[in-house]
Design an enzyme around this catalytic site. Structure first.
Site, PDB file in Angstrom:
ATOM      1  N   ASP A  35      37.563  41.124  38.844  1.00 31.72           N
ATOM      2  CA  ASP A  35      38.831  41.096  39.440  1.00 31.72           C
ATOM      3  C   ASP A  35      39.662  39.740  39.472  1.00 31.72           C
ATOM      4  O   ASP A  35      40.865  39.683  39.849  1.00 31.72           O
ATOM      5  CB  ASP A  35      38.942  41.699  40.921  1.00 31.72           C
ATOM      6  CG  ASP A  35      37.974  43.149  40.775  1.00 31.72           C
ATOM      7  OD1 ASP A  35      38.277  43.939  40.217  1.00 31.72           O
ATOM      8  OD2 ASP A  35      37.311  43.411  41.784  1.00 31.72           O
ATOM      9  N   HIS A  73      35.155  42.200  43.029  1.00 33.68           N
ATOM     10  CA  HIS A  73      34.251  42.290  41.754  1.00 33.68           C
ATOM     11  C   HIS A  73      34.552  40.697  40.968  1.00 33.68           C
ATOM     12  O   HIS A  73      35.832  40.359  41.204  1.00 33.68           O
ATOM     13  CB  HIS A  73      34.432  43.197  40.848  1.00 33.68           C
ATOM     14  CG  HIS A  73      34.150  44.603  41.171  1.00 33.68           C
ATOM     15  ND1 HIS A  73      35.262  45.344  41.707  1.00 33.68           N
ATOM     16  CD2 HIS A  73      32.990  45.565  41.353  1.00 33.68           C
ATOM     17  CE1 HIS A  73      34.720  46.447  42.347  1.00 33.68           C
ATOM     18  NE2 HIS A  73      33.594  46.504  41.851  1.00 33.68           N
TER      19      HIS A  73
END
Length: 433
Positions: free
Chosen positions: A102, A99
């Site tokens: 992240d 993501h």
């Protein structure tokens, strides 16, 4: 100093190995049905659970201490990326996924956050130049920040819809720049807590418009990968609109997107929906929207999504049997959407968890391939439906009720039930594991 100092690359040592950090069943170069095992399984390491998750649960906070756990710090994000590629090299996985949240720190504006993402994409791109590990898919985190508490695409605030759409645009650009083979959308909070304040029709139209814009942008930028939706029935919302594969397909049909979007199916989500993993895989293949899988498991004594590494060869066998029946992965793969237990604190725990999961999947793949090659289940399936292969039976599907009625009166058939042989077929599966 590497986070994984002292841990050597994992190698295949065979079933008799006693090492905690050796593959007993996963041999990347072993041929299974004429194809390398690595190319069948297409293992993928998830950035969020492996490197972003702090070890909390609904009843307790952070237990992991990682050197990159510093908010709003690009230098720490790069340390995290260094550790990620060290793990990829140790495991020899061909893919990773992420993501946006992240890999980059959140900033105080959308533009500044996008600049952080762009800088990290460049950094990761440089890491990829000297690594065998490529990007399977990217995605946007549209569920963690408080702005998404009422959803992203389905949010009652149009500013959140706009923020979400702009975020997906930057994430699709990042995925394409890094050579990603898919782009995933998971509607983590696309659902409702209560119908007392929810307009179902409006939210469905917003979700359909959002996904249509994603597909349109894919074609505009020339992204050749697949767009994937990941179904989940509940948690964190009371009811999520992407409940299961069949529900997602109905949504795609409603907005004319069934030929544009596939599904990324997670084992744990299938269980929460009241299905088996293999059911969801078979359903996706039947509907023509099978794309990729998230491999994990739930604790069957808990009622929530525990995201544990797979450890059940039978479950893996039944799952990969359906993957193989569907023709195998094209752009998709096996992503370990799985996390350590919060008491598993050390770097070696992260390596061992992946090693065990990869071995279980390899066992399942080999057993599934053997069953499919021998044809025992397919022969039994064909025998069960043999009556439908006759011209008369096929013709009946195009006849009216009146015509069928008249034929039954004339022929006076006396159908007798036949055994489905379920237990015998379950025994067949056991023999291959």
């Amino acid at each position: 100093m590497s986070f994984f100092d002292g841990i050597a690359p994992v190698s295949f040592q065979g079933a008799d190995s006693t090492s905690d950090l050796a593959f007993r069943h996963y041999d990347p170069d072993e041929l299974v049905m004429g194809k390398r095992m690595e190319d069948h399984l297409r293992f993928t390491c998830a950035w969020w659970h492996s490197f972003a998750w702090p070890g909390g649960d609904p009843f307790g906070g952070q237990t992991f201490q990682r050197p990159w756990f510093k908010e709003d710090d690009l230098a720490a994000a790069k340390v995290k990326a260094d550790a990620a590629f060290d793990l990829f090299d140790i495991l020899g996985v061909p893919f990773f996924c992420f993501h946006d949240a992240d890999i980059r720190p959140e900033a105080d504006s959308f533009a500044a956050t996008a600049r952080n993402l762009a800088e990290m994409v460049d950094y990761i791109g440089e890491k990829m130049e000297t690594s065998k590990t490529k990007l399977l898919w990217g995605t946007a985190n549209l569920f963690t920040h408080r702005r998404f508490m009422s959803g992203a695409a389905t949010n009652p605030d149009p500013d959140v819809f706009a923020w979400s759409a702009a975020t997906v645009k930057t994430c699709m650009d990042a995925t394409m720049k890094l050579g990603g083979q898919n782009y995933v959308l998971w509607g983590g909070r696309e659902g409702y807590e209560t119908l007392l304040n929810t307009d179902l029709t409006r939210e469905a139209e917003q979700a359909g418009a959002f996904l249509s814009k994603v597909v349109e942008y894919k074609h505009k930028i020339g992204f050749k990968g697949a767009i994937l939706i990941e179904p989940k029935p509940q948690e964190p919302t009371k009811h999520q609109y992407d409940y299961d594969v069949a529900t997602v397909y109905g949504f795609l049909k409603r907005f004319g997107l069934e030929n544009e979007v596939q599904v990324n199916i997670e084992q744990g989500h299938a269980i929460l929906a009241g299905h088996s993993f293999e059911h969801e895989l078979a359903m996706a293949a039947s509907l023509g929207i099978f794309g990729s899988i998230d491999m994990n498991r739930n604790d069957y004594q808990s009622g929530w999504d525990t995201d544990q590494f797979p450890d059940n060869p039978r479950e893996a066998t039944l799952a990969y049997y359906e993957v193989l029946r569907a023709g195998g992965f094209t752009t998709g793969g096996t992503n370990f959407d799985a996390k350590l237990r919060r008491q598993s604190l050390d770097p070696i725990d992260l390596v061992a968890a992946h090693v065990g999961g990869m071995d279980v999947c390899a066992r399942g793949l080999k057993a599934a391939a053997a069953m499919l090659s021998d044809g025992v289940l397919e022969d039994a399936r064909a025998a069960r439906y043999a009556g439908w292969t006759t011209p008369e039976a096929q013709a009946m599907l195009g006849q009216s009720l009146d015509q069928i009625h008249d034929a039954v009166v004339t022929a006076d058939p006396r159908p007798e039930p036949r055994s489905g042989r379920q237990e015998s077929l379950e025994n067949v599966v056991s023999r291959y594991i």
